[in-house]
Scaffold this active site. Structure first.
Site, short mmCIF file in Angstrom:
data_model
loop_
_atom_site.label_atom_id
_atom_site.label_comp_id
_atom_site.label_asym_id
_atom_site.label_seq_id
_atom_site.Cartn_x
_atom_site.Cartn_y
_atom_site.Cartn_z
CG MET A 81 6.11 -3.23 23.54
SD MET A 81 7.20 -3.10 24.74
CE MET A 81 7.22 -4.70 25.55
CG HIS A 82 2.24 -0.99 26.44
ND1 HIS A 82 2.79 -2.50 27.56
CD2 HIS A 82 3.62 -0.48 26.70
CE1 HIS A 82 3.92 -2.46 28.18
NE2 HIS A 82 4.36 -0.93 27.61
CG ASP A 241 9.17 -0.46 20.75
OD1 ASP A 241 9.07 -1.65 22.50
OD2 ASP A 241 8.54 0.15 21.11
#
Length: 502
Positions: A81-82, A241
């Site tokens: 992520m991110h 995830d």
């Protein structure tokens, strides 16, 4: 027989599983890769590396399973992520992706708080901003690499890039989009208010934000031929995830906490209404379950701390299984050593990119097994720091499920039971995020009525449960108080190390 394929594009590698509708795994594969750190505190990866790993994993899974590709009904995706993938007008990556572990945008994080205010940011996004998030990364690039910023046609996340390569369709979904800190989390759409305040153009983001189980597109003919599958297999949007490992562990209702030790570490719990920490110590993101959310406590260096100790300090080729055998001979508490696992700074609950790793309490009696145990304990202490915030918010915890690579370690599981003072359960699945992605694909193509139905069929628990040992609980409770005080005592010095005013 119907089969579902799940792919997890992680930070340290890509993994894939092929399962039937009852959750039986017929094949799994993985490919490891590394993080590039061109400057101290920077963390990048080449999206082409993720794609090559994905192709190799799918080929291996198909070959190992020996099933008829016509029986694969859907493909689901999970991803780190991110981070930010930068695409040009030809929808090609024109520079490495800046991933979640990157620390370069600390001043941009401070600017965001000043510009928006913590209270309004919490109301809109439910989450604190951190370095490595797409929001702060884009501001950093705008200020420091303006030519590259002006070259951006679209920005997407890791698994969205892989899905685009599989289907030719560009898009995103709520779990990953909420982790950018640019989503109006209650309305589940891009926040034009935030984008306007920060001067980020809406046009560089995928137009619509979809629900995770929606079908995003269909496998392209040339890709299908290359990986041994059939053209037209549905590919669902998938999820970040953390949501996918939660689905893979059946964490889709309130009261069930997953404790994940991987490269980083996470505590994840579902909430059925928008709930956030007004002090912005933990995150609230959209869950893959329609119209629900999850709270996330995220630490940056869990398994990564142990990997650092093994490779950079001990320079030991030993397996982690051997580490477990050594550590079992050392009493809980590591005979007085406490480790702060802030090797990349820290996210929850401190949101401090300047925090540093610390060994405290060393003496001549200590040897390598003490250091190994202290690092493992330090990662769990950091997770308990997040757990204390959950409790403060009134979140009820009825069950704890150990997940990630740490769930393979008997020592780490017992530490979680003792430090949390909670019974620990485990699922039978090995790759929970990939299994969660495959389950979500089953929902998207109609094999399951909904996620609850899918998890009921797929998620199976081991009979083994890890109970806390009262003597160990007492030791760890005392050490945890010291652990917490160490951060408070040292945070000013962390700033001084980087030349920042306290």
């Amino acid at each position: 027989m119907d089969y579902l394929l799940g792919i997890d594009i992680g930070t340290s590698g890509t993994k894939g599983v092929l399962m039937d509708r009852e959750g039986k795994t017929y094949a799994r594969a993985g490919r490891e890769y590394s993080i590039d750190m061109p400057q101290p505190g920077w963390a990048e990866q080449d999206p082409k590396m993720w794609w090559e790993a994905t192709i190799q994993v799918i080929r291996e899974v198909v070959k190992e399973s020996e099933i008829n590709p016509r029986q694969i009904r859907g493909i689901g995706l999970s991803g780190q992520m991110h981070g930010t993938v930068f695409l040009d007008k030809n929808l090609l990556p024109f520079r490495p992706a800046i991933i979640w572990a990157d620390q370069r945008s600390s001043s941009q994080c401070e600017f965001i708080y000043q510009k928006i205010g913590k209270e309004r940011l919490a109301e809109l996004t439910g989450s604190p901003i951190a370095t490595g998030f797409m929001c702060s990364t884009l501001l950093w690039m705008k200020e420091n690499q303006s030519e590259e910023f002006n070259q951006i046609y679209k920005v997407i996340l890791a698994k969205d890039y892989i899905r685009y390569r599989l289907t030719g369709n560009l898009g995103t979904e709520v779990t990953d989009a909420s982790s950018t800190l640019l989503l109006d989390i209650k309305r589940r759409c891009w926040s034009e208010e935030l984008l306007d305040i920060l001067g980020l153009p809406l046009k560089i983001f995928p137009e619509e934000v979809h629900e995770s189980q929606e079908v995003a597109g269909y496998l392209l003919a040339d890709i299908a031929r290359d990986i041994g599958l059939l053209e037209g297999i549905p590919v669902v949007y998938g999820g970040g995830d953390q949501s996918m490992q939660a689905v893979g562990n059946g964490v889709i209702k309130p009261g069930i906490l997953s404790s994940t030790i991987g490269t980083g570490g996470q505590l994840f719990i579902t909430v059925d209404k928008f709930t956030y920490d007004p002090k912005l110590r933990i995150h609230t993101f959209c869950h893959a379950v329609h119209n629900s959310y999850h709270l996330l406590g995220a630490i940056l260096s869990a398994g990564l701390s142990l990997k650092w100790l093994r490779e950079s300090i001990l320079r030991a080729p030993d397996s982690y299984r051997i580490f477990d055998e050594e550590v079992e001979k050392i009493r809980p508490g590591s005979e007085g050593i406490i480790f702060l696992p802030y090797l990349l700074g820290e996210r929850s609950p401190y949101m401090n990119p300047r925090a540093k790793g610390v060994f405290f309490g060393l003496s001549l009696k200590h040897h390598r097994a003490h250091l190994i145990r202290a690092v493992m304990e330090g990662a769990v202490f950091a997770l308990r720091d997040c757990l204390e915030v959950f409790k403060e918010l009134g979140i009820k915890i009825e069950q704890v499920i150990a997940s990630g690579g740490g769930a393979k370690s008997g020592v780490w599981k017992q530490m979680q039971a003792d430090i949390f003072n909670k019974e620990i359960s485990m699922t039978q699945s090995i790759e929970q995020a990939a299994m969660g992605a495959a389950t979500l694909a089953g929902v998207g193509v109609g094999i399951y009525k909904n996620l609850e139905d899918g998890c009921k069929k797929v998620v199976k628990f081991k009979k083994e449960k890890i109970e806390p040992i009262p003597e160990n609980v007492d030791i760890y409770n005392k050490q945890f108080e010291i652990y917490k005080s160490l951060y408070q005592d040292l945070k000013g010095d962390f700033n001084k190390l980087e030349g920042k005013t306290v």
